[in-house]
Design a protein around this motif. Structure first.
Motif, PDB file in Angstrom:
ATOM      1  N   ASN A 122       4.806   1.911   9.266  1.00 22.00           N
ATOM      2  CA  ASN A 122       4.529   3.229   9.839  1.00 22.00           C
ATOM      3  C   ASN A 122       3.108   3.712   9.600  1.00 22.00           C
ATOM      4  O   ASN A 122       2.693   4.689  10.189  1.00 22.00           O
ATOM      5  N   GLU A 145      10.990   1.856  14.056  1.00 23.03           N
ATOM      6  CA  GLU A 145      11.404   3.007  13.250  1.00 23.03           C
ATOM      7  C   GLU A 145      10.967   4.318  13.896  1.00 23.03           C
ATOM      8  O   GLU A 145      10.076   4.347  14.746  1.00 23.03           O
ATOM      9  N   GLN A 146      11.548   5.385  13.446  1.00 21.77           N
ATOM     10  CA  GLN A 146      11.335   6.715  14.020  1.00 21.77           C
ATOM     11  C   GLN A 146       9.871   7.138  14.033  1.00 21.77           C
ATOM     12  O   GLN A 146       9.406   7.753  14.976  1.00 21.77           O
ATOM     13  N   TYR A 147       9.106   6.808  13.000  1.00 24.85           N
ATOM     14  CA  TYR A 147       7.736   7.314  12.887  1.00 24.85           C
ATOM     15  C   TYR A 147       6.655   6.260  13.141  1.00 24.85           C
ATOM     16  O   TYR A 147       5.480   6.496  12.865  1.00 24.85           O
ATOM     17  N   ASP A 148       7.014   5.118  13.687  1.00 26.47           N
ATOM     18  CA  ASP A 148       6.050   4.042  13.891  1.00 26.47           C
ATOM     19  C   ASP A 148       4.877   4.436  14.799  1.00 26.47           C
ATOM     20  O   ASP A 148       3.773   3.935  14.642  1.00 26.47           O
ATOM     21  N   LEU A 150       3.953   7.751  15.436  1.00 23.04           N
ATOM     22  CA  LEU A 150       3.729   9.184  15.209  1.00 23.04           C
ATOM     23  C   LEU A 150       2.287   9.623  15.446  1.00 23.04           C
ATOM     24  O   LEU A 150       2.039  10.642  16.082  1.00 23.04           O
TER      25      LEU A 150
END
Length: 158
Positions: A122, A145-148, A150
């Motif tokens: 991330n 992943e969710q914040y890769d 961001l």
């Protein structure tokens, strides 16, 4: 001494399809006006700290079809004007703390296709706020992943 001494006006250097394995630390020191560097199709295995530091005007760096498996965090330090970085067809694998692109604040296109990495730490894209295009096809990514992504708020294409 630099191999390219007295070539400070050179803007485009094509060293593609040679058998270059290592880039000497001071190899490009004199090429202060270089805008495009093509190292496609060589045998480069690693990029070390400050490898391209004096290439302040470089806009395009092509490192495709090499054997690069590791990139030092400061390998791209000094490349404030780089717009396109192509690392396709290498052997890149990132660990959770890798931040090899953190100095590329004006990078617009990053090509990482056809590398064997399985994950995207991330922090990998930290510093790439101006990135518009990111190529990740034909990799071995197993999970996103969710914040890769961001910090990639200007991204238009993946």
């Amino acid at each position: 001494p630099c191999a390219f001494i007295y070539l400070e006006k050179l803007e485009d250097l094509d060293l593609s399809f040679n058998n270059i394995k290592n880039l000497d630390a001071n190899l490009f020191n004199e090429l202060v006006n270089l805008k495009k560097l093509n190292l496609l199709g060589n045998s480069i295995e690693a990029l070390y700290s400050n490898q391209f530091f004096y290439l302040k005007n470089l806009e395009i760096l092509d490192l495709t079809h090499n054997k690069i498996s590791s990139i030092h965090r400061d390998a791209f330090r000094g490349l404030e004007n780089l717009k396109l970085l192509d690392l396709c067809h290498n052997m890149l694998i990132f660990d959770e703390h890798d931040r090899p692109f953190c100095h590329l604040v004006n990078l617009q296109t990053l090509r990482l296709s056809q590398n064997p990495f399985k994950s995207l730490p991330n922090v990998l894209f930290n510093g790439l706020e101006n990135l518009i295009e990111l190529e990740l096809d034909w990799t071995n990514i197993e999970r996103i992943e969710q914040y890769d992504f961001l910090c990639l708020q200007n991204l238009e294409f993946i």
